[in-house]
Design an enzyme around this catalytic site. Structure first.
Site, mmCIF file in Angstrom:
data_model
loop_
_atom_site.group_PDB
_atom_site.id
_atom_site.type_symbol
_atom_site.label_atom_id
_atom_site.label_comp_id
_atom_site.label_asym_id
_atom_site.label_seq_id
_atom_site.Cartn_x
_atom_site.Cartn_y
_atom_site.Cartn_z
ATOM 1 N N GLY A 98 0.832 -1.206 0.000
ATOM 2 C CA GLY A 98 0.000 0.000 0.000
ATOM 3 C C GLY A 98 0.859 1.246 0.000
ATOM 4 N N ARG A 105 -4.239 -17.003 -13.479
ATOM 5 C CA ARG A 105 -5.460 -17.715 -13.859
ATOM 6 C C ARG A 105 -5.055 -18.963 -14.637
ATOM 7 N NH1 ARG A 105 -10.767 -14.755 -14.268
ATOM 8 N NH2 ARG A 105 -12.089 -16.547 -13.925
ATOM 9 N N GLY A 130 6.333 -2.024 3.389
ATOM 10 C CA GLY A 130 5.914 -2.354 4.752
ATOM 11 C C GLY A 130 6.244 -3.803 5.061
ATOM 12 N N ASP A 131 5.556 -4.320 6.044
ATOM 13 C CA ASP A 131 5.777 -5.673 6.532
ATOM 14 C C ASP A 131 5.862 -6.718 5.395
ATOM 15 O OD1 ASP A 131 5.815 -7.676 8.453
ATOM 16 O OD2 ASP A 131 3.652 -7.949 8.301
ATOM 17 N N THR A 142 4.938 2.477 6.106
ATOM 18 C CA THR A 142 3.543 2.079 6.304
ATOM 19 C C THR A 142 2.879 3.118 7.188
ATOM 20 O OG1 THR A 142 2.016 0.606 7.433
ATOM 21 C CG2 THR A 142 4.276 0.425 8.134
ATOM 22 N N ASP A 190 0.590 2.396 9.011
ATOM 23 C CA ASP A 190 0.179 1.676 10.229
ATOM 24 C C ASP A 190 1.216 1.748 11.350
ATOM 25 O OD1 ASP A 190 -2.100 0.976 8.906
ATOM 26 O OD2 ASP A 190 -1.497 -1.077 8.475
ATOM 27 N N ASP A 236 3.623 -0.213 12.076
ATOM 28 C CA ASP A 236 3.691 -1.479 12.813
ATOM 29 C C ASP A 236 4.986 -2.263 12.572
ATOM 30 O OD1 ASP A 236 3.160 -2.217 10.227
ATOM 31 O OD2 ASP A 236 1.347 -3.367 10.657
ATOM 32 N N MET A 293 -7.640 3.055 9.720
ATOM 33 C CA MET A 293 -6.830 1.922 9.281
ATOM 34 C C MET A 293 -5.975 1.375 10.430
ATOM 35 S SD MET A 293 -5.739 2.578 5.357
ATOM 36 C CE MET A 293 -6.906 2.194 4.046
ATOM 37 N N ARG A 316 -4.733 -2.805 10.521
ATOM 38 C CA ARG A 316 -5.233 -4.180 10.476
ATOM 39 C C ARG A 316 -4.900 -4.950 11.741
ATOM 40 N NH1 ARG A 316 -2.153 -5.901 5.408
ATOM 41 N NH2 ARG A 316 -1.065 -4.041 6.055
ATOM 42 N N ARG A 370 -24.108 7.044 14.152
ATOM 43 C CA ARG A 370 -23.708 7.083 12.742
ATOM 44 C C ARG A 370 -22.258 6.603 12.615
ATOM 45 N NH1 ARG A 370 -28.387 7.861 12.253
ATOM 46 N NH2 ARG A 370 -29.463 9.512 11.097
HETATM 47 O O1 F6P Z 1 -1.025 0.360 4.542
HETATM 48 C C1 F6P Z 1 -1.664 -0.556 5.376
HETATM 49 C C2 F6P Z 1 -3.132 -0.422 5.221
HETATM 50 O O2 F6P Z 1 -3.346 0.928 5.324
HETATM 51 C C3 F6P Z 1 -4.008 -1.158 6.221
HETATM 52 O O3 F6P Z 1 -4.240 -0.489 7.408
HETATM 53 C C4 F6P Z 1 -5.258 -1.453 5.427
HETATM 54 O O4 F6P Z 1 -5.952 -2.550 5.908
HETATM 55 C C5 F6P Z 1 -4.707 -1.709 4.089
HETATM 56 O O5 F6P Z 1 -3.550 -0.894 3.963
HETATM 57 C C6 F6P Z 1 -5.666 -1.515 2.972
HETATM 58 O O6 F6P Z 1 -4.989 -1.448 1.754
HETATM 59 P P1 F6P Z 1 -5.572 -1.843 0.330
HETATM 60 O O7 F6P Z 1 -6.994 -1.409 0.301
HETATM 61 O O8 F6P Z 1 -4.707 -1.073 -0.594
HETATM 62 O O9 F6P Z 1 -5.428 -3.308 0.190
#
Ligand code: F6P
Length: 367
Positions: A18, A95, A127-128, A150, A152, A154, A194, A196, A285
């Site tokens: 991401g 595929r 990232g990770d 990232t 995140d 993390d 965000m 995860r 909401r």
């Molecule tokens: O960069 C990490 C992150 O922001 C997560 O927190 C989130 O779940 C994920 O990317 C979503 O990324 P995408 O929609 O690009 O798969």
């Protein structure tokens, strides 16, 4: 491929996973610093796909990064190299003739292409997931330097990743804006951020934005504790509440996560809001802030951190410190072994100072 700095003539850069605000600043710093070493720099498009797919839409998959190519990009969001979350060369989705999907390992082609293109080192910004791929390629003989990215935040070996502070600012602004509408309507507002596996964005923006409840994966919540906080505020004349929830937050003893089969997270805000309405009867909401947290310009902190990481990656290559990841520790940028850096993610410790501060201020963590 050269194994030591003395023989470096050409390096490559890619961005994987991401996107995060600051990617372009790393690309610029790495390129400019490398050019000043007298090295050539190549950019690989879309992670490793530029190598595997070659030219797409008239654009070569691998192209020279010159000073001109990286001019004026420090402040730009996204990445001029493009990125993908579906480009793991060790398990590329394909595929099959019968229409079903399978995975193929094309990592050998990457190593081979690096030999053919005489690339002496790769600066892998990710990232990770992307850094795990980079580590695996390094073990296959491809000299790699990782740069931690990232929103995140993390990654364990670094105090912070670039992109995180910008995401926190975006989220804090959103939480701030929700206050006036929540108060006007005397509602509970649930905002999903965000994160995860970790609650760094939710914790930092929730505290800065004045959230009443912060739910993070590290602290499983009870809806009754959340309801108690909302009722308590109502009883004291504060007839609105802001509940910040990280996308990977967990209900105590409940569903393990809200990821769908593709691993994409969603739905926790709706779940929390429905439960709040059911338990308290309060009109509620939701807002899912989503990719706005990753988009747009990096703030000054992330630009500077990204520039420092890019320059440090070049120092690592010059010094022959390959198979490492650059990391911020205190105020110094150091190199840590890549394998160590990706061994485990960094979760919010229960005694984190931000958690303790929140509790002292009466913020509920739903426990
Ligand atoms: O960069 C990490 C992150 O922001 C997560 O927190 C989130 O779940 C994920 O990317 C979503 O990324 P995408 O929609 O690009 O798969």
């Amino acid at each position: 491929m050269a194994s030591a700095a003395g023989g470096i003539r050409r390096i490559a850069i890619n961005t994987g996973g991401g996107d995060a605000p600051g990617l372009n600043a790393v690309i610029r710093a790495t390129t400019l610093a490398a050019l000043r070493e007298g090295w050539e720099v190549l950019g690989i498009r879309r992670g490793y796909m530029g190598i595997l797919e070659g030219e797409v839409d008239g654009e070569p998959g691998v192209f020279p990064l010159t000073a001109q190519a990286v001019r004026g990009i420090t402040h730009l969001g996204g990445t001029i190299l493009g990125t993908t979350t579906r480009g793991n060369p060790f398990g590329l989705e394909v595929r099959k003739p019968d229409g079903t999907w399978g995975k193929v390992d094309r990592s050998e082609e990457i190593v081979e292409a690096f030999r053919r293109l005489e690339i002496d080192a790769l600066v892998a910004i990710g990232g990770d997931g992307s850094l795990n791929i980079a580590d695996a390629l390094h073990r296959k003989g491809l000299p790699v330097i990782g740069v931690p990215k990232t929103i995140d935040n993390d990654l364990r070996a670094t105090d912070t990743t670039f992109g995180f502070q910008t995401a926190v600012e975006v989220a804090t602004d959103a939480i701030g804006r929700l206050h006036s509408t929540a108060e006007a309507h005397q509602r509970a507002m649930v905002v999903q951020l965000m994160g995860r596996h970790t609650g760094w964005i939710a914790l930092h923006s929730g505290l800065a934005g004045g959230a009443d409840v912060i739910l993070i994966p590290e602290i499983p919540y009870s809806i009754h504790a959340v309801a108690e906080k909302i009722r308590d505020r109502d009883a004291h004349g504060r007839r609105f509440s802001i509940i910040v929830v990280a996308e990977g937050a967990l209900q105590r003893g409940g569903d393990p996560s809200y990821a769908d089969e593709s691993g994409r997270y969603g739905g926790i805000a709706e779940r929390v809001a429905a439960d709040i309405e059911a338990v308290t009867g309060k009109e509620t909401r939701t807002l899912v802030l989503g990719h706005i947290q990753r988009g747009g310009e990096p703030n000054a902190y992330d630009r500077n951190l990204a520039l420092r990481f890019g320059a440090a990656a070049v120092r690592c290559i010059r010094e022959g410190s390959l198979g490492t990841m650059v990391a911020l520790q205190g105020n110094r940028v150091v190199a840590v072994p890549l394998a160590e850096a990706v061994a485990e993610i960094k979760r919010v410790p229960l005694d984190d100072d931000m958690v303790i501060t929140g509790r002292q201020l009466g913020v509920s963590f739903g426990d």
